[in-house]
Design a protein around this motif. Structure first.
Motif, mmCIF file in Angstrom:
data_model
loop_
_atom_site.group_PDB
_atom_site.id
_atom_site.type_symbol
_atom_site.label_atom_id
_atom_site.label_comp_id
_atom_site.label_asym_id
_atom_site.label_seq_id
_atom_site.Cartn_x
_atom_site.Cartn_y
_atom_site.Cartn_z
ATOM 1 N N MET A 100 0.865 -1.081 0.046
ATOM 2 C CA MET A 100 0.107 0.015 -0.135
ATOM 3 C C MET A 100 0.865 1.272 0.006
ATOM 4 S SD MET A 100 -3.078 -0.904 2.849
ATOM 5 C CE MET A 100 -3.771 -2.330 2.834
ATOM 6 N N VAL A 101 0.460 2.275 -0.323
ATOM 7 C CA VAL A 101 1.104 3.598 -0.130
ATOM 8 C C VAL A 101 0.456 4.278 1.351
ATOM 9 C CG1 VAL A 101 0.899 3.991 -2.567
ATOM 10 C CG2 VAL A 101 -0.974 4.938 -1.214
ATOM 11 N N PRO A 102 1.359 5.053 1.809
ATOM 12 C CA PRO A 102 0.752 5.598 3.237
ATOM 13 C C PRO A 102 -0.317 6.177 3.506
ATOM 14 C CG PRO A 102 3.110 6.292 2.644
ATOM 15 C CD PRO A 102 2.494 5.922 1.348
ATOM 16 N N LEU A 103 -1.052 6.746 2.344
ATOM 17 C CA LEU A 103 -2.360 7.338 2.334
ATOM 18 C C LEU A 103 -3.483 6.057 2.590
ATOM 19 C CD1 LEU A 103 -4.251 9.594 2.443
ATOM 20 C CD2 LEU A 103 -4.349 9.517 0.026
ATOM 21 N N GLN A 104 -3.167 5.007 2.003
ATOM 22 C CA GLN A 104 -3.917 4.021 1.980
ATOM 23 C C GLN A 104 -4.115 3.239 3.677
ATOM 24 O OE1 GLN A 104 -2.558 1.654 -1.317
ATOM 25 N NE2 GLN A 104 -4.733 1.874 -2.354
ATOM 26 N N LEU A 105 -2.853 2.879 4.053
ATOM 27 C CA LEU A 105 -2.530 2.762 5.411
ATOM 28 C C LEU A 105 -3.063 3.492 6.629
ATOM 29 C CD1 LEU A 105 -1.310 0.568 7.167
ATOM 30 C CD2 LEU A 105 0.785 2.056 7.294
ATOM 31 N N GLU A 106 -3.122 4.682 6.434
ATOM 32 C CA GLU A 106 -3.769 5.530 7.267
ATOM 33 C C GLU A 106 -5.393 5.783 7.193
ATOM 34 O OE1 GLU A 106 -3.236 10.653 8.610
ATOM 35 O OE2 GLU A 106 -2.133 9.944 6.751
ATOM 36 N N ASN A 107 -5.866 5.695 6.066
ATOM 37 C CA ASN A 107 -7.265 5.340 5.944
ATOM 38 C C ASN A 107 -7.729 4.291 6.360
ATOM 39 O OD1 ASN A 107 -7.792 7.906 4.550
ATOM 40 N ND2 ASN A 107 -7.273 7.133 2.478
ATOM 41 N N VAL A 108 -7.021 3.001 6.292
ATOM 42 C CA VAL A 108 -7.368 1.653 7.019
ATOM 43 C C VAL A 108 -7.272 1.863 8.548
ATOM 44 C CG1 VAL A 108 -6.491 -0.715 7.152
ATOM 45 C CG2 VAL A 108 -6.454 0.344 5.024
ATOM 46 N N ILE A 109 -6.468 2.353 8.755
ATOM 47 C CA ILE A 109 -6.181 2.333 10.531
ATOM 48 C C ILE A 109 -7.356 3.389 10.926
ATOM 49 C CG2 ILE A 109 -4.633 3.300 12.236
ATOM 50 C CD1 ILE A 109 -2.518 2.279 10.750
ATOM 51 N N ASN A 110 -7.659 4.334 10.170
ATOM 52 C CA ASN A 110 -8.505 5.410 10.730
ATOM 53 C C ASN A 110 -10.043 5.052 10.687
ATOM 54 O OD1 ASN A 110 -6.724 7.317 11.481
ATOM 55 N ND2 ASN A 110 -6.985 8.533 9.523
ATOM 56 N N ASN A 111 -10.282 3.906 10.136
ATOM 57 C CA ASN A 111 -11.615 3.322 9.926
ATOM 58 C C ASN A 111 -11.964 1.975 10.803
ATOM 59 O OD1 ASN A 111 -13.874 1.656 8.607
ATOM 60 N ND2 ASN A 111 -14.062 2.940 7.167
ATOM 61 N N ALA A 112 -12.845 2.395 11.502
ATOM 62 C CA ALA A 112 -13.164 1.200 12.593
ATOM 63 C C ALA A 112 -13.592 -0.035 11.966
ATOM 64 C CB ALA A 112 -14.319 1.778 13.513
ATOM 65 N N ASP A 113 -14.359 -0.067 10.827
ATOM 66 C CA ASP A 113 -14.318 -1.229 10.045
ATOM 67 C C ASP A 113 -13.355 -1.928 9.437
ATOM 68 O OD1 ASP A 113 -17.207 -0.963 10.903
ATOM 69 O OD2 ASP A 113 -17.668 0.280 9.052
ATOM 70 N N THR A 114 -12.315 -1.237 9.324
ATOM 71 C CA THR A 114 -11.138 -2.006 8.573
ATOM 72 C C THR A 114 -9.743 -1.970 9.362
ATOM 73 O OG1 THR A 114 -10.350 0.301 7.566
ATOM 74 C CG2 THR A 114 -11.769 -1.195 6.159
ATOM 75 N N SER A 115 -9.781 -1.322 10.356
ATOM 76 C CA SER A 115 -8.494 -1.286 11.184
ATOM 77 C C SER A 115 -8.141 -2.573 11.561
ATOM 78 C CB SER A 115 -8.650 -0.287 12.260
ATOM 79 O OG SER A 115 -9.595 -0.544 13.157
ATOM 80 N N SER A 116 -9.134 -3.304 11.903
ATOM 81 C CA SER A 116 -8.794 -4.890 12.653
ATOM 82 C C SER A 116 -8.370 -5.880 11.437
ATOM 83 C CB SER A 116 -10.188 -5.442 13.340
ATOM 84 O OG SER A 116 -11.429 -5.384 12.533
#
Length: 358
Positions: free
Chosen positions: A133-149
């Motif tokens: 991934m690129v950093p922006l994708q990783l950040e969005n994944v972590i910030n989203n409660a449904d995807t962070s896990s």
């Protein structure tokens, strides 16, 4: 042989090689066309550089270079045949193409998604051995409660395209899986070194198997690798060389600022001032750059992706920065502009953004 998984449909690479599978979606079809060319033994490929540090250009890359890159990454992570991969990067660029190559070279199953801000929002409960991934994708994944896990369901995740911020590194280091920051360029067909993401502010990059590092007198990194177009590639990256297989990245030589005879590397300063910028302008992009100055030669400036702010707020920001950096690195001028100009691969184009200030 493995397969490509598009919209839940599993397409064996053998079917792609014969051209028996077609997609009505142009993005997926160009990915299929690349895979077919690879599977039929095409020896050279035209690739676009990102344009983040200069004008985008087309270069010719040999198949043997891409094979060497896939082999090196596979050995680094000990990837086994039949692995499960997630490809969520733009396959028109080298990073996405190399995910497809890895899938074909590793006899893996590759789930292919269109490049979106949060790729894990598009999948169910699937687990993957490897992804990028690129950093922006990783950040969005972590910030989203449904995807962070779901992030923990990727055994090995590499992050490339741009350096990770210190805050993002710290957040990513809390996950139990192995997340790595990459170092590479189009000329080396993806990465040649990887740094394990952790709490350290200056991560150590370790070479892929077969890659060796050196350094010029002005501290620029020299790469010798089987995936490079030439045996000895001099880069514009300033590094602290630890050994011929390890280094710490400092910044880009072509971004360096000479202010009053003191050489300043913007990327170093950007990391140092991150706590202040995250507090004052949360979630906003920013970067340090130099402008001509009659007294200093160049003066340090800070550009923030935001609308104009008041003079008092800028003065307060400058005072907070003074407590974090050397006196030579304190910005003498502040600029505000939105949005920043980005390249086709989503990187901030510093030069093009600065030119808009004129």
């Amino acid at each position: 042989m493995g397969s490509l998984i598009i919209n839940g449909e599993k397409i064996p690479f053998t079917d792609i090689a014969t051209g028996s599978y077609k997609s009505t979606d142009p993005y997926f079809q160009q990915s299929l066309d690349f895979c077919k060319a690879w599977l039929l033994g095409k020896e050279t490929f035209e690739l676009q550089t990102s344009g983040s540090t200069g004008k985008p250009k087309t270069i010719i890359v040999a198949r043997i270079q891409m094979e060497a890159s896939a082999k090196g990454t596979g050995q680094f992570f000990n990837i086994q045949k039949g692995a499960s991969l997630l490809c969520c990067l733009n396959t028109e660029m080298i990073a996405g193409k190399m995910m497809l190559v890895r899938g074909m070279e590793w006899d893996a199953d590759v789930m292919l998604l269109k490049p979106i801000a949060n790729p894990l929002a598009e999948i169910g409960e699937a687990r993957f051995d490897f992804s990028a991934m690129v950093p922006l994708q990783l950040e969005n994944v972590i910030n989203n409660a449904d995807t962070s896990s779901k992030l923990s369901d990727i055994t090995y995740l590499i992050i490339g395209g741009a350096p990770m911020s210190e805050i993002l590194r710290k957040r990513a280091s809390a996950y139990p899986n192995s997340i790595y920051q990459t170092f590479g360029m189009t000329e080396t067909v993806s990465h040649v070194a990887l740094a394990k993401v952790g709490l350290q502010q200056s991560p150590v990059y370790k070479a892929l198997p077969g890659v060796k590092f050196g350094q010029t007198e002005d501290r620029r990194l020299v790469i010798s690798s089987p995936m490079g177009r030439e045996n000895r590639l001099e880069t514009n990256d300033i590094v602290q060389l630890i050994s011929d297989e390890e280094f710490i990245w400092i910044g880009r030589a072509d971004f360096a600022i000479n202010s009053g005879g003191v050489k300043i590397h913007p990327e170093e300063i950007e990391n140092q001032i991150l706590p202040v910028l995250e507090k004052t302008f949360p979630g906003k992009n920013y970067f340090i750059f130099g402008l001509p100055d009659d007294t200093l030669g160049q003066k340090v400036c800070l550009l923030i992706e935001n609308g104009q702010v008041g003079e008092n707020q800028a003065r307060d920001l400058q005072m907070q920065i003074q407590a974090l950096v050397s006196k030579y690195a304190v910005p003498k001028a502040f600029f505000f502009l939105e949005p920043f100009t980005v390249t086709a691969s989503g990187k901030i184009n510093r030069r093009a953004t600065i030119e808009r200030l004129a």
